[in-house]
Design a protein around this motif. Structure first.
Motif, PDB file in Angstrom:
ATOM      1  N   PHE A   1       0.828  -1.198   0.000  1.00  0.00           N
ATOM      2  CA  PHE A   1       0.000   0.000   0.000  1.00  0.00           C
ATOM      3  C   PHE A   1       0.867   1.254   0.000  1.00  0.00           C
ATOM      4  O   PHE A   1       2.056   1.207   0.307  1.00  0.00           O
ATOM      5  N   ALA A   2       0.265   2.368  -0.357  1.00  0.00           N
ATOM      6  CA  ALA A   2       0.978   3.646  -0.426  1.00  0.00           C
ATOM      7  C   ALA A   2       1.704   3.920   0.880  1.00  0.00           C
ATOM      8  O   ALA A   2       1.160   3.714   1.967  1.00  0.00           O
ATOM      9  N   GLY A   3       2.954   4.364   0.758  1.00  0.00           N
ATOM     10  CA  GLY A   3       3.769   4.621   1.933  1.00  0.00           C
ATOM     11  C   GLY A   3       4.314   3.362   2.573  1.00  0.00           C
ATOM     12  O   GLY A   3       4.796   3.398   3.703  1.00  0.00           O
ATOM     13  N   LEU A   4       4.237   2.235   1.862  1.00  0.00           N
ATOM     14  CA  LEU A   4       4.623   0.920   2.413  1.00  0.00           C
ATOM     15  C   LEU A   4       3.859   0.617   3.703  1.00  0.00           C
ATOM     16  O   LEU A   4       4.399   0.045   4.645  1.00  0.00           O
ATOM     17  N   ASP A   5       2.593   0.989   3.699  1.00  0.00           N
ATOM     18  CA  ASP A   5       1.765   0.819   4.889  1.00  0.00           C
ATOM     19  C   ASP A   5       1.088  -0.554   4.866  1.00  0.00           C
ATOM     20  O   ASP A   5      -0.120  -0.675   4.648  1.00  0.00           O
ATOM     21  N   GLY A   6       1.886  -1.597   5.072  1.00  0.00           N
ATOM     22  CA  GLY A   6       1.331  -2.938   5.185  1.00  0.00           C
ATOM     23  C   GLY A   6       1.440  -3.768   3.921  1.00  0.00           C
ATOM     24  O   GLY A   6       1.911  -3.324   2.877  1.00  0.00           O
ATOM     25  N   GLU A   7       0.976  -5.018   4.045  1.00  0.00           N
ATOM     26  CA  GLU A   7       1.034  -5.990   2.955  1.00  0.00           C
ATOM     27  C   GLU A   7      -0.357  -6.204   2.376  1.00  0.00           C
ATOM     28  O   GLU A   7      -1.348  -6.274   3.109  1.00  0.00           O
ATOM     29  N   MET A   8      -0.425  -6.335   1.055  1.00  0.00           N
ATOM     30  CA  MET A   8      -1.696  -6.501   0.353  1.00  0.00           C
ATOM     31  C   MET A   8      -1.920  -7.962  -0.026  1.00  0.00           C
ATOM     32  O   MET A   8      -1.028  -8.622  -0.556  1.00  0.00           O
TER      33      MET A   8
ATOM     34  N   ALA B   1       0.641 -25.824  10.365  1.00  0.00           N
ATOM     35  CA  ALA B   1       1.159 -26.075  11.705  1.00  0.00           C
ATOM     36  C   ALA B   1       1.861 -24.835  12.236  1.00  0.00           C
ATOM     37  O   ALA B   1       1.780 -24.517  13.422  1.00  0.00           O
ATOM     38  N   HIS B   2       2.515 -24.125  11.332  1.00  0.00           N
ATOM     39  CA  HIS B   2       3.235 -22.903  11.725  1.00  0.00           C
ATOM     40  C   HIS B   2       3.434 -22.042  10.486  1.00  0.00           C
ATOM     41  O   HIS B   2       3.686 -22.550   9.388  1.00  0.00           O
ATOM     42  N   ILE B   3       3.294 -20.760  10.660  1.00  0.00           N
ATOM     43  CA  ILE B   3       3.581 -19.836   9.564  1.00  0.00           C
ATOM     44  C   ILE B   3       4.150 -18.546  10.144  1.00  0.00           C
ATOM     45  O   ILE B   3       3.674 -18.042  11.165  1.00  0.00           O
ATOM     46  N   LYS B   4       5.213 -18.051   9.518  1.00  0.00           N
ATOM     47  CA  LYS B   4       5.865 -16.824   9.951  1.00  0.00           C
ATOM     48  C   LYS B   4       5.698 -15.778   8.858  1.00  0.00           C
ATOM     49  O   LYS B   4       5.979 -16.041   7.682  1.00  0.00           O
ATOM     50  N   THR B   5       5.237 -14.605   9.250  1.00  0.00           N
ATOM     51  CA  THR B   5       5.038 -13.536   8.274  1.00  0.00           C
ATOM     52  C   THR B   5       5.720 -12.264   8.745  1.00  0.00           C
ATOM     53  O   THR B   5       6.099 -12.131   9.909  1.00  0.00           O
ATOM     54  N   ARG B   6       5.838 -11.344   7.829  1.00  0.00           N
ATOM     55  CA  ARG B   6       6.335 -10.017   8.177  1.00  0.00           C
ATOM     56  C   ARG B   6       5.438  -8.977   7.535  1.00  0.00           C
ATOM     57  O   ARG B   6       4.784  -9.216   6.518  1.00  0.00           O
ATOM     58  N   VAL B   7       5.407  -7.804   8.153  1.00  0.00           N
ATOM     59  CA  VAL B   7       4.696  -6.653   7.606  1.00  0.00           C
ATOM     60  C   VAL B   7       5.608  -5.450   7.757  1.00  0.00           C
ATOM     61  O   VAL B   7       6.088  -5.147   8.860  1.00  0.00           O
ATOM     62  N   VAL B   8       5.879  -4.763   6.657  1.00  0.00           N
ATOM     63  CA  VAL B   8       6.716  -3.562   6.707  1.00  0.00           C
ATOM     64  C   VAL B   8       5.906  -2.412   7.284  1.00  0.00           C
ATOM     65  O   VAL B   8       4.759  -2.181   6.903  1.00  0.00           O
ATOM     66  N   ASN B   9       6.502  -1.703   8.231  1.00  0.00           N
ATOM     67  CA  ASN B   9       5.871  -0.512   8.808  1.00  0.00           C
ATOM     68  C   ASN B   9       6.194   0.712   7.966  1.00  0.00           C
ATOM     69  O   ASN B   9       7.282   0.794   7.370  1.00  0.00           O
ATOM     70  N   PRO B  10       5.298   1.673   7.881  1.00  0.00           N
ATOM     71  CA  PRO B  10       5.544   2.855   7.042  1.00  0.00           C
ATOM     72  C   PRO B  10       6.822   3.585   7.449  1.00  0.00           C
ATOM     73  O   PRO B  10       6.959   4.030   8.586  1.00  0.00           O
ATOM     74  N   PRO B  11       7.788   3.713   6.538  1.00  0.00           N
ATOM     75  CA  PRO B  11       9.035   4.428   6.842  1.00  0.00           C
ATOM     76  C   PRO B  11       8.908   5.909   6.483  1.00  0.00           C
ATOM     77  O   PRO B  11       7.873   6.353   5.965  1.00  0.00           O
ATOM     78  N   ALA B  12       9.954   6.654   6.717  1.00  0.00           N
ATOM     79  CA  ALA B  12      10.001   8.037   6.254  1.00  0.00           C
ATOM     80  C   ALA B  12       9.987   8.049   4.730  1.00  0.00           C
ATOM     81  O   ALA B  12      10.542   7.139   4.092  1.00  0.00           O
ATOM     82  N   PRO B  13       9.350   9.033   4.116  1.00  0.00           N
ATOM     83  CA  PRO B  13       9.267   9.082   2.655  1.00  0.00           C
ATOM     84  C   PRO B  13      10.649   8.976   2.004  1.00  0.00           C
ATOM     85  O   PRO B  13      11.613   9.606   2.442  1.00  0.00           O
ATOM     86  N   GLY B  14      10.735   8.143   0.952  1.00  0.00           N
ATOM     87  CA  GLY B  14      11.973   7.988   0.207  1.00  0.00           C
ATOM     88  C   GLY B  14      12.941   6.978   0.776  1.00  0.00           C
ATOM     89  O   GLY B  14      13.984   6.708   0.172  1.00  0.00           O
TER      90      GLY B  14
END
Length: 276
Positions: A80-87, A161-174
């Motif tokens: 999503f815009a601004g790297l605000d999460g995973e789609m 049985a198990h799943i590992k995920t990641r989600v990027v948090n919104p960083p500073a622009p650029g």
């Protein structure tokens, strides 16, 4: 995939069978192709917005809306815009996994800087077993691909049985993707039923897409998700579609037009996507 039963005249069945034999495809796939052409539906087409290289370079403003994405498919993944999460795009609905761990359904006006989407019409299905790692998942899925030179969409469903995920948090622009990934949130789920939404891209696509397997996860309860880092499961149902038509939409924003996309981004992208 939904099923519809119709009764055809014997003469039409024979004509369909003759044409299917001439094309070396099944009668079912011939009918699907004819219907898709009639209603102008792009079957076996992957539609991509922007490039992975642009993300690596820190270009992740809103390029299209979720509503526009859904005009081109009902299955896929992105951010999503601004790297605000995973789609996660599944069955024509778009879900947003947030860095807080919360999952919400995105509105049609939500923005996306990068996404890969298709009208999911699988041509192979079956099951995969004994998955003890992400590498095992890749190896099992390899058996459902007939080529290393086209794209594939993969949907796997079952109890994990198990799943590992990641989600990027919104960083500073650029901020470059590799730097943004250092502050990602990671989640581990046990004994959860859900779906892996995946895209496989060939080696030659490494400059503009995520080479190899790229999976996002969404639980059946639509309350757990993210970009998949690791997985364990005994048995999963799998459906696979070969994607032979590729369409790329490039941004026209100033940030994209002036970005340095000439460097080799494969290693940086792999570090960000694989979590190492």
């Amino acid at each position: 995939m939904a099923r519809t039963t119709i009764h055809l005249p014997i003469s039409l069945q024979r004509r369909l069978d003759d044409e299917a034999a001439r094309r070396s495809i099944s009668r079912e796939w011939l009918i699907l192709s004819i219907l898709a052409e009639h209603v102008d539906l792009n079957v076996h087409t992957v539609f991509q917005v922007s490039t992975s290289g642009a993300l690596v370079a820190g270009v992740y403003d809103k390029e299209v809306t979720v509503g526009t994405l859904l005009e081109h498919g009902d299955f896929g993944l992105g951010t999503f815009a601004g790297l605000d999460g995973e789609m996660v795009v599944l069955d024509g609905r778009v879900y947003q996994a947030h860095g807080s761990g919360k999952v919400t359904e995105a509105t049609g006006e939500a923005g996306a800087p990068f996404a890969v989407i298709t009208h999911f019409t699988p041509d192979r299905s079956g099951n995969v077993t004994d998955i003890g790692s992400f590498g095992d998942l890749e190896a099992r899925c390899d058996g459902f691909r007939a080529s290393d030179n086209i794209f594939y969409a993969l949907r796997l469903h079952g109890r994990f049985a198990h799943i590992k995920t990641r989600v990027v948090n919104p960083p500073a622009p650029g901020t470059a993707l590799t730097e943004a990934a250092k502050s990602q949130s990671e989640f581990e789920f046990d004994d959860v039923t859900g779906t892996l939404v995946g895209i496989w891209s060939p080696v030659f696509a490494s400059e503009f897409s995520v080479q190899g397997y790229h999976f996002h996860f969404i639980s059946d309860g639509k309350d757990q998700g993210g970009h998949v880092l690791d997985v364990r499961a005994e048995t999963l149902d799998i459906a696979v579609e070969a994607l032979s038509d590729y369409r790329l939409i490039l941004p026209e924003t100033e940030a994209y037009l002036k970005a340095n996309l000439g460097r080799d981004i494969a290693a940086e992208l792999n570090a960000a996507e694989r979590g190492h």
